[in-house]
Design an enzyme around this catalytic site. Structure first.
Site, PDB file in Angstrom:
ATOM      1  N   LYS A 103      21.992  24.152  27.059  1.00 12.11           N
ATOM      2  CA  LYS A 103      20.969  23.272  26.523  1.00 12.11           C
ATOM      3  C   LYS A 103      19.565  23.780  26.841  1.00 12.11           C
ATOM      4  O   LYS A 103      18.638  23.611  26.059  1.00 12.11           O
ATOM      5  CB  LYS A 103      21.149  21.855  27.086  1.00 12.11           C
ATOM      6  CG  LYS A 103      20.285  20.833  26.368  1.00 12.11           C
ATOM      7  CD  LYS A 103      20.430  19.457  27.009  1.00 12.11           C
ATOM      8  CE  LYS A 103      19.325  18.538  26.529  1.00 12.11           C
ATOM      9  NZ  LYS A 103      19.052  17.465  27.479  1.00 12.11           N
ATOM     10  N   ALA A 121      21.629   9.652  30.039  1.00 13.43           N
ATOM     11  CA  ALA A 121      21.128   8.697  29.058  1.00 13.43           C
ATOM     12  C   ALA A 121      22.264   7.929  28.380  1.00 13.43           C
ATOM     13  O   ALA A 121      22.001   7.068  27.550  1.00 13.43           O
ATOM     14  CB  ALA A 121      20.284   9.422  28.016  1.00 13.43           C
ATOM     15  N   TRP A 170       2.887  22.673  20.363  1.00 10.96           N
ATOM     16  CA  TRP A 170       3.739  23.776  20.794  1.00 10.96           C
ATOM     17  C   TRP A 170       2.955  25.085  20.653  1.00 10.96           C
ATOM     18  O   TRP A 170       2.943  25.902  21.580  1.00 10.96           O
ATOM     19  CB  TRP A 170       5.017  23.825  19.947  1.00 10.96           C
ATOM     20  CG  TRP A 170       6.026  24.810  20.474  1.00 10.96           C
ATOM     21  CD1 TRP A 170       7.017  24.566  21.380  1.00 10.96           C
ATOM     22  CD2 TRP A 170       6.120  26.195  20.151  1.00 10.96           C
ATOM     23  NE1 TRP A 170       7.724  25.709  21.640  1.00 10.96           N
ATOM     24  CE2 TRP A 170       7.193  26.733  20.906  1.00 10.96           C
ATOM     25  CE3 TRP A 170       5.402  27.048  19.301  1.00 10.96           C
ATOM     26  CZ2 TRP A 170       7.575  28.071  20.833  1.00 10.96           C
ATOM     27  CZ3 TRP A 170       5.777  28.381  19.235  1.00 10.96           C
ATOM     28  CH2 TRP A 170       6.854  28.881  19.990  1.00 10.96           C
ATOM     29  N   ARG A 178      11.378  13.293  33.410  1.00 12.60           N
ATOM     30  CA  ARG A 178      12.597  13.493  34.194  1.00 12.60           C
ATOM     31  C   ARG A 178      12.649  14.899  34.778  1.00 12.60           C
ATOM     32  O   ARG A 178      12.052  15.827  34.234  1.00 12.60           O
ATOM     33  CB  ARG A 178      13.829  13.313  33.297  1.00 12.60           C
ATOM     34  CG  ARG A 178      14.115  11.884  32.938  1.00 12.60           C
ATOM     35  CD  ARG A 178      15.174  11.826  31.868  1.00 12.60           C
ATOM     36  NE  ARG A 178      14.635  12.311  30.606  1.00 12.60           N
ATOM     37  CZ  ARG A 178      15.347  12.473  29.505  1.00 12.60           C
ATOM     38  NH1 ARG A 178      16.642  12.224  29.511  1.00 12.60           N
ATOM     39  NH2 ARG A 178      14.787  12.896  28.398  1.00 12.60           N
ATOM     40  N   PHE A 186      17.516  10.805  24.539  1.00  7.19           N
ATOM     41  CA  PHE A 186      18.144  10.650  23.219  1.00  7.19           C
ATOM     42  C   PHE A 186      17.154  10.078  22.188  1.00  7.19           C
ATOM     43  O   PHE A 186      15.941  10.235  22.317  1.00  7.19           O
ATOM     44  CB  PHE A 186      19.386   9.768  23.322  1.00  7.19           C
ATOM     45  CG  PHE A 186      20.520  10.372  24.115  1.00  7.19           C
ATOM     46  CD1 PHE A 186      20.626  11.739  24.326  1.00  7.19           C
ATOM     47  CD2 PHE A 186      21.508   9.556  24.664  1.00  7.19           C
ATOM     48  CE1 PHE A 186      21.692  12.284  25.046  1.00  7.19           C
ATOM     49  CE2 PHE A 186      22.573  10.097  25.400  1.00  7.19           C
ATOM     50  CZ  PHE A 186      22.652  11.454  25.580  1.00  7.19           C
ATOM     51  N   LYS A 199      10.694  16.239  21.864  1.00  4.07           N
ATOM     52  CA  LYS A 199      10.208  15.031  22.530  1.00  4.07           C
ATOM     53  C   LYS A 199       9.418  15.386  23.791  1.00  4.07           C
ATOM     54  O   LYS A 199       8.326  14.848  24.010  1.00  4.07           O
ATOM     55  CB  LYS A 199      11.416  14.170  22.879  1.00  4.07           C
ATOM     56  CG  LYS A 199      11.152  12.721  23.051  1.00  4.07           C
ATOM     57  CD  LYS A 199      12.498  11.958  23.035  1.00  4.07           C
ATOM     58  CE  LYS A 199      13.489  12.631  23.969  1.00  4.07           C
ATOM     59  NZ  LYS A 199      14.843  12.086  23.872  1.00  4.07           N
ATOM     60  N   THR A 212       8.007  18.323  24.612  1.00  2.00           N
ATOM     61  CA  THR A 212       6.755  19.031  24.304  1.00  2.00           C
ATOM     62  C   THR A 212       5.714  18.047  23.778  1.00  2.00           C
ATOM     63  O   THR A 212       4.527  18.172  24.081  1.00  2.00           O
ATOM     64  CB  THR A 212       6.961  20.150  23.256  1.00  2.00           C
ATOM     65  OG1 THR A 212       7.558  19.605  22.101  1.00  2.00           O
ATOM     66  CG2 THR A 212       7.821  21.271  23.788  1.00  2.00           C
ATOM     67  N   PHE A 266       6.457  22.423  12.070  1.00  2.00           N
ATOM     68  CA  PHE A 266       6.918  23.806  11.953  1.00  2.00           C
ATOM     69  C   PHE A 266       6.146  24.459  10.812  1.00  2.00           C
ATOM     70  O   PHE A 266       5.759  23.791   9.860  1.00  2.00           O
ATOM     71  CB  PHE A 266       8.422  23.844  11.661  1.00  2.00           C
ATOM     72  CG  PHE A 266       9.284  23.591  12.862  1.00  2.00           C
ATOM     73  CD1 PHE A 266       9.236  22.367  13.517  1.00  2.00           C
ATOM     74  CD2 PHE A 266      10.133  24.565  13.353  1.00  2.00           C
ATOM     75  CE1 PHE A 266      10.024  22.118  14.631  1.00  2.00           C
ATOM     76  CE2 PHE A 266      10.930  24.326  14.472  1.00  2.00           C
ATOM     77  CZ  PHE A 266      10.875  23.105  15.110  1.00  2.00           C
TER      78      PHE A 266
END
Lengths: 564, 564
Positions: free
Chosen positions: A114, A282, A418, A103, A310, A80, A82, A390
């Site tokens: 994480k 969140a 990415w 954020r 989220f 999200k 990226t 991907f």
């Protein structure tokens, strides 16, 4: 010395970030029309936008707001942040005056498992190490303000307890911006009369503080101080609420937060401006960057790309029902991020079996994505899908997603930001501009004057597709009390697992007809919402057996390695 | 909202500070030969000096070092920081290339009762509100690094305790930069197996952290990480020391401290450069600003004025025996600050009776001053006395001080920098230059290779004038253990009341022949000293019944009022 080998992986985010020399922050500001004298610089590549200038910008706030959200998260990941960054870079590449609003990272995840929150690959904001560590000190300021109030409460009790605080019913815990499970449940005030009255207490991580939520929703320092003053911190022996204003330190708390309240300005690897400011939880909070940053960005740029925490059932719903409602914002487009791999998991595939092509699983799992698309439609905002691609994704798998989305009228864009930066998100950007410049009729899901129970019902049934809601009697009683105290007009802030539309994290895909349990409710009177707890919520994470902190080091040149 | 009236007293330090527009920090840097690109700016009037530049400067460090210390403190106050600033301004006024080096304030006293640490009247460093609140975030960085290690210790125990840490013998507490007595003694790890193993713990104020002491004594980031790794944090069941390096987070701690380690540059009201950096406790630590700041200042300026904590028996002794010894510094002059009022208290007058002239009490109390003058002589450094003048002081009282000092060959200067700025400290400045340019033969009080007991004896008898030292058997045993572990060459760091040469705070003046009790000793292996506890030491202050925080507010212009 750490035993870990101290070398930089040349393919790591840190190495990619280090290969780009950041432009002077004055140049980034100038691109948005912010003069150098309105920048409160932190070194050469970070700045805060001075409050008077930011206030003028946010009063205007006439840009187009684009929200990036996602399918229900899975261990396969979505990307999200990226995508938010890649889309911002692509809009800039297309010649648009754009700003990103994100954020700030917390130290807890950075040292835990994480990871950071500055994107990845060729879609990153920089300086990534600085942003992931102290940045401009905002979270430290929030921790200090929070803990000053905590100290003032115990100090008030110590010196005579004029307010009659019941020390068993102090709900204002303390905070630290670290993952530290040993602090979840503690007893303070031990050691004799000179240290106060022993009582049960605990620490949350700073992002879970109501001060953080207020910081991110306040429209001005005055508004912030008033909100801080309204926070309920304890009860008396007769169960009367004690509010923070009664402790007389909300002025000092505001002083601690004054500089922090100014939005931070940094840049992407491609030099696109990014306002990175605030970062509430969140679950028990609304999970998006500060209103000040979003509105300031909207006053400075024509297009602002932001994200919510989220999946869309939680993050986007709160962004729309809490933040947009409070801040007078109306988003023009919502981008929903998905990956083939994550949709396979929603289709029932285990993480270890994600590699082989599995069109049937993708089709099944796409139900999760379709549900989120439909939900965004309920807010009157157009949605578009971004597939964070991907190399292992097959044409047939992607065709399956396009087919499912086509049935609900949503376009799908394959994105490779990415790997490729802005060039990988140009088709998404073009479509976003088309939609943003077209009609949009944002409205919240429910009216403010609906009873609290009906607000919970609206989210549960319309967004989650629960068959019914089971509210514990104690919670129901509290909802009535909140309404009697005059808080009935507040929106609800649902604290539910992010992994499922239901309250059961194992139910992937698009479950419906389930019972949504409401275990408890809490009033965040300063932030301005009622938290609805649909399960256990962890407000102080623990560290894993091998914390990421063990890999972090400073080399002889001063470069910080090991931050991803 | 606070109930306090929110107006600014026009005679307050804040109002005086606000009447002066700070010069751009680039100008202040340029005056010391620091180019703009070597400044890591925090807004317009604060900066850090980039580490590579600071390292080059501190390697040179060839300026003259002037230490400002004081008589034994009394409730009447001395004005050590204002004298440091006034002397610096006066040296600048006299055309000297000068820099001031000071400690950073802690939030604890700012919100408590003691007040800030930025001087007063017309001898202040600015921006005073910023410096007294977050400044450049150094203390937050130190808190985060300290607490990361604490979390890593409990996390290690949680995940199997491979090191065999005895949870009853974890001596690494947690910290917060606030006065919060409820956190002095706590039990952590409650709430069930998922939260770890319950154990006794506690919080100190950040300035009491060994990380702070290390931060202020380290010569480089590499040195800092090695020192952090040496800290003893716990013992095993067989009483073997567990050191921080074994927890594998000293790399991450160093990363957290990297930016903070760069000295901060600000200015006085008169535009004299001030390096304000670090601030360890003066009892369980050495109580002076960072070695990096002092050495960098010495590399940039011809004269550097700095101060030490408490009175000369504690602050100057530690400055000379710990900081100067570790950092290769040799001070040229020591200034001892006194006031007529404080000397009256040392002469037996109660605080309420200080107003009337009392020459006899001044003469009696001057014994305290004379003792400190003699003590400085034991280090081979010339001393000069600064009387921080009050309008109530009478000529006869001042003559009494001059007579007492004359007997030990010390000159006395009347200073009015509080009211007059640099003009009020010119005679002091001239004499300081004369002495600084003359001979000085600094040597520590005792040799490093003396047994620890003899080092304690040397300080107790030569500086405090104790008749004997009574070391508790347990402490004596520990001293032997420290020596067996190879720490015998460390200097001692005396933790004694600052109010008396003896361990009894009520014995003002110049007592002698008393017994100095040594209750306990502690090894600060990273900081590089052995703490000698001669009484109870409070490492977490409490807030008063009316904390200063209640008076602090932000007005509609963003001005922070109520910080003195």
């Amino acid at each position: 010395m750490n035993s870990a080998v101290r070398t930089i992986d040349p393919t790591s985010d840190a190495a990619i970030a280090a290969s780009v020399a950041p432009r002077p922050i004055e140049e980034i500001g100038a691109g948005l029309g912010v003069p150098a004298e309105a920048l409160f610089r932190y070194g050469h590549d970070k700045a805060k936008i001075a409050l008077p200038f930011a206030r003028t910008a946010e009063a205007k706030a006439d840009g187009k707001l684009i929200l990036v959200t996602a399918i229900s998260p899975t261990p396969a990941g979505e990307g999200k942040t990226t995508t938010t960054i890649g889309l911002g870079d692509a809009l800039a590449h297309a010649g648009k005056r754009v700003a990103i609003a994100l954020r700030e990272p917390s130290l807890g995840p950075v040292f835990g498992s994480k990871g950071g929150a500055t994107g990845g690959g060729h879609a990153q904001i920089i300086p990534m190490q600085d942003i992931n560590l102290h940045f401009t000190g905002d979270f430290h300021a929030i921790s200090a303000a929070h803990n000053l109030l905590a100290a003032a409460i115990d100090n008030h009790v110590y010196w005579g307890n004029e307010l009659g605080i019941d020390t068993r019913r102090i709900n204002w815990r303390r905070v630290v911006d670290l993952n530290d499970r040993a602090l979840r449940s503690v007893v303070v005030g031990l050691g004799g009369p000179g240290n106060g009255f022993p009582r049960e207490d605990g620490f949350d991580i700073t992002v879970a503080s109501e001060v953080m939520a207020i910081f991110c929703l306040a429209r001005s320092l005055e508004d912030m101080e008033e909100r801080l003053g309204r926070m309920v911190v304890a009860q008396t022996r007769t169960r009367q609420p004690v509010i923070a204003a009664q402790l007389k330190v909300t002025g000092a708390m505001t002083a601690l937060l004054r500089d922090a309240f100014q939005p931070n300005l940094v840049q992407t690897l491609e030099g696109t401006p990014a306002l990175v400011h605030g970062g509430p939880f969140a679950n028990i909070a609304h999970g998006c960057n500060s209103v000040m940053a979003t509105r300031t960005a909207l006053g400075l740029a024509d297009y602002v790309v932001t994200e919510a925490g989220f999946g869309a059932d939680l993050g986007a719903e709160k962004f729309l029902d809490i933040k947009c409602r409070q801040a007078g914002l109306a988003p023009s487009v919502v981008v929903i991020v998905a990956t083939v791999r994550a949709l396979k998991m929603h289709g029932g595939v285990a993480q270890k079996d994600l590699a082989p092509e599995n069109v049937a699983a993708v089709t099944l799992g796409a139900a999760n994505l379709v549900r989120h698309i439909e939900n965004i439609g309920q807010f009157g905002v157009p949605a578009v899908v971004a597939i964070n691609r991907f190399t292992s994704d097959t044409p047939a798998e992607i065709a399956a997603i396009e087919a499912a989305c086509g049935e609900v009228g949503a376009r799908v864009h394959l994105c490779t930001h990415w790997a490729d930066g802005s060039a990988g998100a140009l088709s998404l950007a073009n479509d976003v501009v088309r939609l943003a410049d077209g009609p949009s009729a944002f409205h919240p899901l429910y009216a403010s004057n609906l009873p609290l129970v009906e607000k919970i019902d609206a989210v549960a049934k319309k967004i989650y597709r629960a068959g019914s809601v089971a509210i514990e009697p104690g919670a129901l009683k509290k909802l009535g009390e909140f309404e009697a105290l005059g808080f009935g007009d507040l929106p609800v802030c649902m604290a539910k697992t992010q992994y499922s539309f239901s309250a059961d994290p194992s139910r992937r895909g698009a479950p419906e007809g389930f019972v949504l349990p409401v275990r408890d409710v809490r009033l965040s009177a300063g932030a301005g919402f009622v938290v609805v707890l649909c399960g256990e919520v962890m407000t102080m994470p623990g560290l894993p057996s091998r914390p990421a902190a063990e890999n972090i080091f400073v080399d002889e040149t001063g470069f910080i390695g090991g931050v991803f």
